[in-house]
Design a protein around this motif. Structure first.
Motif, PDB file in Angstrom:
ATOM      1  N   PHE A 256       0.819  -1.208   0.000  1.00  0.00           N
ATOM      2  CA  PHE A 256       0.000   0.000   0.000  1.00  0.00           C
ATOM      3  C   PHE A 256       0.855   1.261   0.000  1.00  0.00           C
ATOM      4  CE2 PHE A 256      -1.851   3.381   2.616  1.00  0.00           C
ATOM      5  CZ  PHE A 256      -2.931   3.716   1.808  1.00  0.00           C
ATOM      6  N   PHE A 257       1.904   1.289   0.839  1.00  0.00           N
ATOM      7  CA  PHE A 257       2.737   2.488   0.947  1.00  0.00           C
ATOM      8  C   PHE A 257       3.550   2.738  -0.316  1.00  0.00           C
ATOM      9  CE2 PHE A 257       1.919   1.569   5.433  1.00  0.00           C
ATOM     10  CZ  PHE A 257       1.372   2.790   5.780  1.00  0.00           C
ATOM     11  N   LYS A 258       4.021   1.678  -0.975  1.00  0.00           N
ATOM     12  CA  LYS A 258       4.746   1.878  -2.233  1.00  0.00           C
ATOM     13  C   LYS A 258       3.807   2.452  -3.292  1.00  0.00           C
ATOM     14  CE  LYS A 258       8.787  -0.914  -2.211  1.00  0.00           C
ATOM     15  NZ  LYS A 258       9.624  -1.782  -2.994  1.00  0.00           N
ATOM     16  N   LYS A 259       2.570   1.971  -3.339  1.00  0.00           N
ATOM     17  CA  LYS A 259       1.606   2.516  -4.284  1.00  0.00           C
ATOM     18  C   LYS A 259       1.312   3.977  -3.970  1.00  0.00           C
ATOM     19  CE  LYS A 259      -0.843  -1.756  -5.294  1.00  0.00           C
ATOM     20  NZ  LYS A 259      -2.104  -2.467  -5.128  1.00  0.00           N
ATOM     21  N   LEU A 260       1.133   4.273  -2.694  1.00  0.00           N
ATOM     22  CA  LEU A 260       0.781   5.622  -2.272  1.00  0.00           C
ATOM     23  C   LEU A 260       1.909   6.614  -2.513  1.00  0.00           C
ATOM     24  CD1 LEU A 260      -1.329   7.402  -0.838  1.00  0.00           C
ATOM     25  CD2 LEU A 260      -0.243   6.784   1.308  1.00  0.00           C
ATOM     26  N   PHE A 261       3.151   6.225  -2.196  1.00  0.00           N
ATOM     27  CA  PHE A 261       4.270   7.155  -2.279  1.00  0.00           C
ATOM     28  C   PHE A 261       5.158   6.960  -3.497  1.00  0.00           C
ATOM     29  CE2 PHE A 261       3.277   7.016   2.294  1.00  0.00           C
ATOM     30  CZ  PHE A 261       2.890   8.346   2.422  1.00  0.00           C
ATOM     31  N   GLY A 262       4.781   6.064  -4.400  1.00  0.00           N
ATOM     32  CA  GLY A 262       5.504   5.953  -5.656  1.00  0.00           C
ATOM     33  C   GLY A 262       6.701   5.042  -5.627  1.00  0.00           C
ATOM     34  N   GLY A 263       6.525   3.830  -5.191  1.00  0.00           N
ATOM     35  CA  GLY A 263       7.644   2.889  -5.200  1.00  0.00           C
ATOM     36  C   GLY A 263       8.040   2.523  -6.610  1.00  0.00           C
ATOM     37  N   GLY A 264       9.326   2.395  -6.870  1.00  0.00           N
ATOM     38  CA  GLY A 264       9.821   2.042  -8.192  1.00  0.00           C
ATOM     39  C   GLY A 264       9.415   0.626  -8.563  1.00  0.00           C
ATOM     40  N   SER A 265       9.074   0.417  -9.828  1.00  0.00           N
ATOM     41  CA  SER A 265       8.720  -0.904 -10.307  1.00  0.00           C
ATOM     42  C   SER A 265       9.098  -1.005 -11.772  1.00  0.00           C
ATOM     43  CB  SER A 265       7.221  -1.162 -10.126  1.00  0.00           C
ATOM     44  OG  SER A 265       6.485  -0.382 -11.036  1.00  0.00           O
TER      45      SER A 265
ATOM     46  N   ARG B 208      10.135  16.887 -12.696  1.00  0.00           N
ATOM     47  CA  ARG B 208      11.476  17.459 -12.841  1.00  0.00           C
ATOM     48  C   ARG B 208      12.141  17.652 -11.482  1.00  0.00           C
ATOM     49  NH1 ARG B 208       8.586  20.442 -16.751  1.00  0.00           N
ATOM     50  NH2 ARG B 208       8.342  22.180 -15.294  1.00  0.00           N
ATOM     51  N   GLN B 209      11.369  18.095 -10.495  1.00  0.00           N
ATOM     52  CA  GLN B 209      11.895  18.302  -9.147  1.00  0.00           C
ATOM     53  C   GLN B 209      12.361  16.971  -8.539  1.00  0.00           C
ATOM     54  OE1 GLN B 209       9.036  19.854  -6.349  1.00  0.00           O
ATOM     55  NE2 GLN B 209      10.537  19.996  -4.708  1.00  0.00           N
ATOM     56  N   ILE B 210      11.575  15.926  -8.688  1.00  0.00           N
ATOM     57  CA  ILE B 210      11.932  14.612  -8.158  1.00  0.00           C
ATOM     58  C   ILE B 210      13.225  14.117  -8.803  1.00  0.00           C
ATOM     59  CG2 ILE B 210      11.248  12.176  -8.071  1.00  0.00           C
ATOM     60  CD1 ILE B 210       8.312  13.222  -7.803  1.00  0.00           C
ATOM     61  N   ILE B 211      13.340  14.284 -10.113  1.00  0.00           N
ATOM     62  CA  ILE B 211      14.546  13.859 -10.836  1.00  0.00           C
ATOM     63  C   ILE B 211      15.759  14.653 -10.354  1.00  0.00           C
ATOM     64  CG2 ILE B 211      15.675  13.873 -13.099  1.00  0.00           C
ATOM     65  CD1 ILE B 211      12.779  13.264 -14.240  1.00  0.00           C
ATOM     66  N   ASP B 212      15.611  15.967 -10.215  1.00  0.00           N
ATOM     67  CA  ASP B 212      16.725  16.804  -9.756  1.00  0.00           C
ATOM     68  C   ASP B 212      17.178  16.429  -8.351  1.00  0.00           C
ATOM     69  OD1 ASP B 212      16.803  18.239 -12.146  1.00  0.00           O
ATOM     70  OD2 ASP B 212      15.590  19.897 -11.377  1.00  0.00           O
ATOM     71  N   GLU B 213      16.246  16.088  -7.483  1.00  0.00           N
ATOM     72  CA  GLU B 213      16.570  15.763  -6.096  1.00  0.00           C
ATOM     73  C   GLU B 213      17.083  14.352  -5.899  1.00  0.00           C
ATOM     74  OE1 GLU B 213      13.018  16.616  -3.877  1.00  0.00           O
ATOM     75  OE2 GLU B 213      13.275  18.790  -4.060  1.00  0.00           O
ATOM     76  N   GLN B 214      16.526  13.369  -6.650  1.00  0.00           N
ATOM     77  CA  GLN B 214      16.830  11.972  -6.363  1.00  0.00           C
ATOM     78  C   GLN B 214      17.505  11.210  -7.490  1.00  0.00           C
ATOM     79  OE1 GLN B 214      13.569   9.860  -4.467  1.00  0.00           O
ATOM     80  NE2 GLN B 214      12.590  11.813  -3.982  1.00  0.00           N
ATOM     81  N   GLY B 215      17.409  11.695  -8.716  1.00  0.00           N
ATOM     82  CA  GLY B 215      18.027  11.014  -9.843  1.00  0.00           C
ATOM     83  C   GLY B 215      17.588   9.560  -9.949  1.00  0.00           C
ATOM     84  N   ASP B 216      18.527   8.682 -10.302  1.00  0.00           N
ATOM     85  CA  ASP B 216      18.206   7.250 -10.466  1.00  0.00           C
ATOM     86  C   ASP B 216      17.817   6.582  -9.156  1.00  0.00           C
ATOM     87  OD1 ASP B 216      18.747   7.487 -13.167  1.00  0.00           O
ATOM     88  OD2 ASP B 216      20.738   6.581 -13.040  1.00  0.00           O
ATOM     89  N   GLY B 217      18.045   7.238  -8.030  1.00  0.00           N
ATOM     90  CA  GLY B 217      17.694   6.688  -6.728  1.00  0.00           C
ATOM     91  C   GLY B 217      16.202   6.410  -6.565  1.00  0.00           C
ATOM     92  N   ILE B 218      15.365   7.020  -7.367  1.00  0.00           N
ATOM     93  CA  ILE B 218      13.914   6.775  -7.247  1.00  0.00           C
ATOM     94  C   ILE B 218      13.542   5.358  -7.614  1.00  0.00           C
ATOM     95  CG2 ILE B 218      13.239   9.182  -7.594  1.00  0.00           C
ATOM     96  CD1 ILE B 218      12.552   8.532 -10.485  1.00  0.00           C
ATOM     97  N   PHE B 219      14.402   4.675  -8.355  1.00  0.00           N
ATOM     98  CA  PHE B 219      14.084   3.319  -8.793  1.00  0.00           C
ATOM     99  C   PHE B 219      14.617   2.241  -7.866  1.00  0.00           C
ATOM    100  CE2 PHE B 219      14.331   5.869 -12.767  1.00  0.00           C
ATOM    101  CZ  PHE B 219      12.981   5.838 -13.071  1.00  0.00           C
TER     102      PHE B 219
END
Length: 96
Positions: free
Chosen positions: A3-12, A84-95
């Motif tokens: 549930f939390f990954k869906k809610l907060f955008g877990g990488g898949s 764009r903000q998410i990419i600038d802050e986290q880069g490939d780390g979001i995945f």
């Protein structure tokens, strides 16, 4: 996916769910950002996807925010800006 990954955008590694409507998209620093439609009553909730290919595998990160608006144009602008903000802050780390 939890549930939390869906809610907060877990990488898949999955693409958009069937029937999900893309309202706008742009390429930014090698990523594809998509503003997706998420209706809540008569308003739109800010939501989007960030995609990037790694070694032939497409990774997807979904983000949903509490912001709501009545204009599709406003939604697209804000969703792409948030991507764009998410990419600038986290880069490939979001995945991860």
């Amino acid at each position: 996916m939890s549930f939390f990954k869906k809610l907060f955008g877990g990488g898949s590694a999955s693409a958009e769910p069937a029937g999900e409507k893309t309202l706008g998209e742009e390429t930014y620093k090698g990523y594809l950002i998509k503003a997706i439609e998420m209706k809540v009553g008569s308003e739109y909730q800010l939501a989007g996807l960030i995609e990037k290919g790694f070694d032939g595998e497409l990774k997807t990160y979904r983000y949903i925010r509490a912001d709501r608006m009545s204009s599709v144009d406003d939604l697209v602008s804000l969703a792409l800006g948030k991507g764009r903000q998410i990419i600038d802050e986290q880069g490939d780390g979001i995945f991860r």
